[in-house]
Write a protein that holds these residues in place. Structure first.
Motif, short mmCIF file in Angstrom:
data_model
loop_
_atom_site.label_atom_id
_atom_site.label_comp_id
_atom_site.label_asym_id
_atom_site.label_seq_id
_atom_site.Cartn_x
_atom_site.Cartn_y
_atom_site.Cartn_z
N GLU A 101 0.66 -1.25 0.01
CA GLU A 101 -0.18 -0.01 -0.03
C GLU A 101 0.71 1.34 0.02
N GLU A 102 1.92 1.33 0.91
CA GLU A 102 2.53 2.52 1.08
C GLU A 102 4.13 2.44 1.03
N GLY A 103 4.45 1.20 0.68
CA GLY A 103 5.98 0.98 0.66
C GLY A 103 6.83 1.28 -0.59
N GLN A 104 6.15 1.90 -1.50
CA GLN A 104 7.03 2.28 -2.79
C GLN A 104 8.39 2.85 -2.59
N CYS A 105 8.58 3.49 -1.36
CA CYS A 105 9.68 4.24 -0.91
C CYS A 105 10.92 3.44 -0.44
N PHE A 106 10.25 1.91 -0.20
CA PHE A 106 11.13 1.15 0.27
C PHE A 106 11.76 -0.01 -0.51
N HIS A 107 12.88 -0.21 -0.29
CA HIS A 107 13.65 -1.33 -1.17
C HIS A 107 14.13 -2.19 -0.07
N PHE A 108 13.77 -3.38 0.08
CA PHE A 108 14.37 -4.16 1.23
C PHE A 108 15.56 -5.26 0.55
N ILE A 109 16.62 -5.32 1.20
CA ILE A 109 17.59 -6.33 0.83
C ILE A 109 17.62 -7.01 2.08
N TYR A 110 17.72 -8.54 1.80
CA TYR A 110 17.75 -9.34 2.97
C TYR A 110 18.94 -9.99 3.00
#
Length: 175
Positions: free
Chosen positions: A106-115
């Motif tokens: 919903e709101e996470g287009q500003c996040f990119h996760f690298i695990y």
């Protein structure tokens, strides 16, 4: 990296009033005494560190769970508006929780996760910040209650916010 993005290494930790005793110097015959009692207070802490400039974002909470992780993500979103945040983090369950996935959709287009790979804390520089924090706040120290722990954490946080270059040195990221 794009100037409109920020790379942050993220993790959570717990500061407990368990008495962590480390080796220390003392006068001969005068061993350091650390009082104790039967209950243990704790504080959970989310943190993110920028390894390029030493800036840290820390958030104290009573527990580390998916809901408080979302609070931390919202805090980061406010801190870095209109920027892409590349977050490097471990594979803790709370990072993969259903409510986190829904938030990111919903709101996470500003996040990119690298695990990071499983069982590889040595790859996350913030682990060295946690060690520094614990060495400073709880090693060989008695905290009478949760408020006492919070005050010690606050002193540490104020110290590192004024010294980003020392943060980079402690993390092994200084040039």
């Amino acid at each position: 990296m794009d100037p409109d993005s920020v790379l942050l290494y993220l993790d959570e930790t717990h500061i407990r009033s368990y008495h962590v005793l480390r080796s220390t110097w003392s006068e001969v015959g005068r061993q350091k005494q650390v009082p104790t009692f039967g209950h243990h207070a704790h504080v959970s802490l989310f943190g993110a560190v920028n390894i390029h400039d030493g800036e840290t974002v820390l958030h104290q909470t009573t527990a580390a769970n998916a809901a408080t992780f979302l609070d931390f993500l919202r805090m980061l979103k406010e801190r870095y508006p209109d920027r892409l945040m590349v977050l490097v983090l471990d594979n803790a369950r709370i990072h993969h929780a259903k409510m986190v996935k829904e938030f990111l959709q919903e709101e996470g287009q500003c996040f990119h996760f690298i695990y990071l790979p499983p069982y590889s804390p040595q790859l996350n520089p913030i682990e060295r910040l946690w060690k520094w924090l614990k060495d400073t706040v709880i090693a060989n120290v008695f905290h009478k209650d949760r408020n006492d722990i919070i005050q010690a954490i606050t002193r540490f946080v104020n110290y590192i916010h004024e010294r980003p270059e020392e943060v980079l040195q402690r993390l092994g990221c200084a040039g």
